[in-house]
Design a protein around this motif. Structure first.
Motif, PDB file in Angstrom:
ATOM      1  N   THR A  21       3.210   6.730  -1.028  1.00 28.22           N
ATOM      2  CA  THR A  21       4.270   6.424  -0.076  1.00 28.22           C
ATOM      3  C   THR A  21       4.685   4.967  -0.233  1.00 28.22           C
ATOM      4  OG1 THR A  21       3.436   8.046   1.513  1.00 28.22           O
ATOM      5  CG2 THR A  21       4.911   6.336   2.359  1.00 28.22           C
ATOM      6  N   GLN A  24       7.804   4.223   4.684  1.00 29.00           N
ATOM      7  CA  GLN A  24       7.457   5.263   5.641  1.00 29.00           C
ATOM      8  C   GLN A  24       8.217   5.098   6.943  1.00 29.00           C
ATOM      9  OE1 GLN A  24       5.159   7.956   5.267  1.00 29.00           O
ATOM     10  NE2 GLN A  24       6.117   8.580   7.179  1.00 29.00           N
ATOM     11  N   GLY A  43       3.533  -5.822  -2.473  1.00 26.55           N
ATOM     12  CA  GLY A  43       3.190  -4.409  -2.508  1.00 26.55           C
ATOM     13  C   GLY A  43       3.356  -3.671  -1.200  1.00 26.55           C
ATOM     14  N   CYS A  44       3.995  -4.310  -0.203  1.00 24.11           N
ATOM     15  CA  CYS A  44       4.114  -3.653   1.111  1.00 24.11           C
ATOM     16  C   CYS A  44       5.350  -2.758   1.214  1.00 24.11           C
ATOM     17  CB  CYS A  44       4.141  -4.701   2.225  1.00 24.11           C
ATOM     18  SG  CYS A  44       5.663  -5.668   2.309  1.00 24.11           S
ATOM     19  N   GLY A  45       6.201  -2.743   0.180  1.00 26.16           N
ATOM     20  CA  GLY A  45       7.360  -1.855   0.204  1.00 26.16           C
ATOM     21  C   GLY A  45       8.692  -2.553   0.406  1.00 26.16           C
ATOM     22  N   LEU A 218       4.608  -3.927   6.397  1.00 29.90           N
ATOM     23  CA  LEU A 218       3.196  -3.821   6.053  1.00 29.90           C
ATOM     24  C   LEU A 218       2.891  -2.381   5.689  1.00 29.90           C
ATOM     25  CD1 LEU A 218       0.460  -5.372   5.954  1.00 29.90           C
ATOM     26  CD2 LEU A 218       0.080  -4.581   8.305  1.00 29.90           C
ATOM     27  N   ASP A 219       2.318  -2.183   4.519  1.00 29.28           N
ATOM     28  CA  ASP A 219       1.910  -0.848   4.080  1.00 29.28           C
ATOM     29  C   ASP A 219       3.058   0.173   4.167  1.00 29.28           C
ATOM     30  OD1 ASP A 219      -0.651  -1.841   3.662  1.00 29.28           O
ATOM     31  OD2 ASP A 219      -1.315  -1.294   5.670  1.00 29.28           O
ATOM     32  N   GLY A 220       4.251  -0.254   3.745  1.00 34.91           N
ATOM     33  CA  GLY A 220       5.395   0.648   3.683  1.00 34.91           C
ATOM     34  C   GLY A 220       6.135   0.844   4.980  1.00 34.91           C
ATOM     35  N   ARG A 221       5.674   0.224   6.050  1.00 36.01           N
ATOM     36  CA  ARG A 221       6.308   0.400   7.350  1.00 36.01           C
ATOM     37  C   ARG A 221       6.927  -0.904   7.845  1.00 36.01           C
ATOM     38  NH1 ARG A 221       4.972   4.926  10.346  1.00 36.01           N
ATOM     39  NH2 ARG A 221       3.386   6.297   9.438  1.00 36.01           N
TER      40      ARG A 221
END
Length: 226
Positions: A21, A24, A43-45, A218-221
């Motif tokens: 993902t 997100q 790398g967080c998107g 953060l982490d794709g969000r």
């Protein structure tokens, strides 16, 4: 100021095993006349979100409403046309064609769009080069210009077709502090004085501090947006 760009549950998942993902459930609204930065750890998107907003990538789920059009359902040809007409891109590397002059590089998207005659296209190229302070460099090739000048030519090229949305992916990543400040001031002018929306992915604190709004990922969000 009206909303130019809105996302609803925008998600991008790479179809590998196991699935990855990238973005997100992103919900975001960006108004015209605003300078927005997207920040967060590597790398967080951030770039993945930018490519979705710029129609360079398709979402796995969710909707993207751009200038009143649901772009998530457009064909590849329709998306390409919309990008050419209404979106400008500035990347960390300028990607200028080395054998072309500054003016000729700026004319590439003008010719692709095909709305102007060659004479009017040259006039438009000179107009946007002047807007970034480089009209006197118009006939120079990239190897005869400094790094800051080359990046400003890339910005002029992004503005060539008068886009309503300007997207930057680490646009000051290779610039010194003086040229970074010049780019920041240009982006603020494009947003505040010309009514465009400007969205930049950046690690540059000077860009982030100058923005009207900061989107934290953060982490794709999207975890916050002040």
């Amino acid at each position: 100021m009206s909303i130019l760009l809105e996302t609803r549950g925008l998600t991008r998942i790479l179809p590998v095993e196991p699935p990855v993902t990238l973005v997100q459930d992103a919900n975001l609204a960006v108004k015209r006349g605003r300078f927005v930065t997207v920040i967060g750890p590597s790398g967080c998107g951030k770039s993945s979100l930018l490519y979705l907003l710029g129609l360079l990538d398709r979402p796995t789920e969710g909707a993207l409403i751009f200038d009143g059009v649901d772009a998530s359902g457009l064909s590849a040809e329709e998306r390409a046309r919309l990008r050419l007409e209404k979106i400008g891109f500035v990347f960390q590397f300028h990607f200028l064609l080395p054998e072309f002059t500054a003016r000729e590089n700026v004319m590439i998207p003008i010719r692709r769009l095909g709305r102007l005659t060659d004479r009017h296209g040259r006039e438009r190229a000179m107009e946007v080069l002047e807007s970034v302070g480089l009209s006197d460099q118009a006939e120079k090739t990239p190897d005869k210009m400094s790094g800051g000048q080359r990046q400003r030519v890339a910005i002029a090229r992004a503005l060539a077709n008068d886009p309503v949305l300007l997207l930057g992916d680490e646009p000051t990543g290779n610039l010194d502090s003086v040229n970074s400040e010049r780019v920041v001031n240009l982006f603020r002018t494009f947003a505040h004085d010309q009514g465009r929306a400007v969205i930049c992915v950046t690690h540059d604190q000077s860009i982030s501090a100058a923005a009207d709004r900061r989107i934290h990922m953060l982490d794709g969000r999207i975890v916050s947006g002040d």
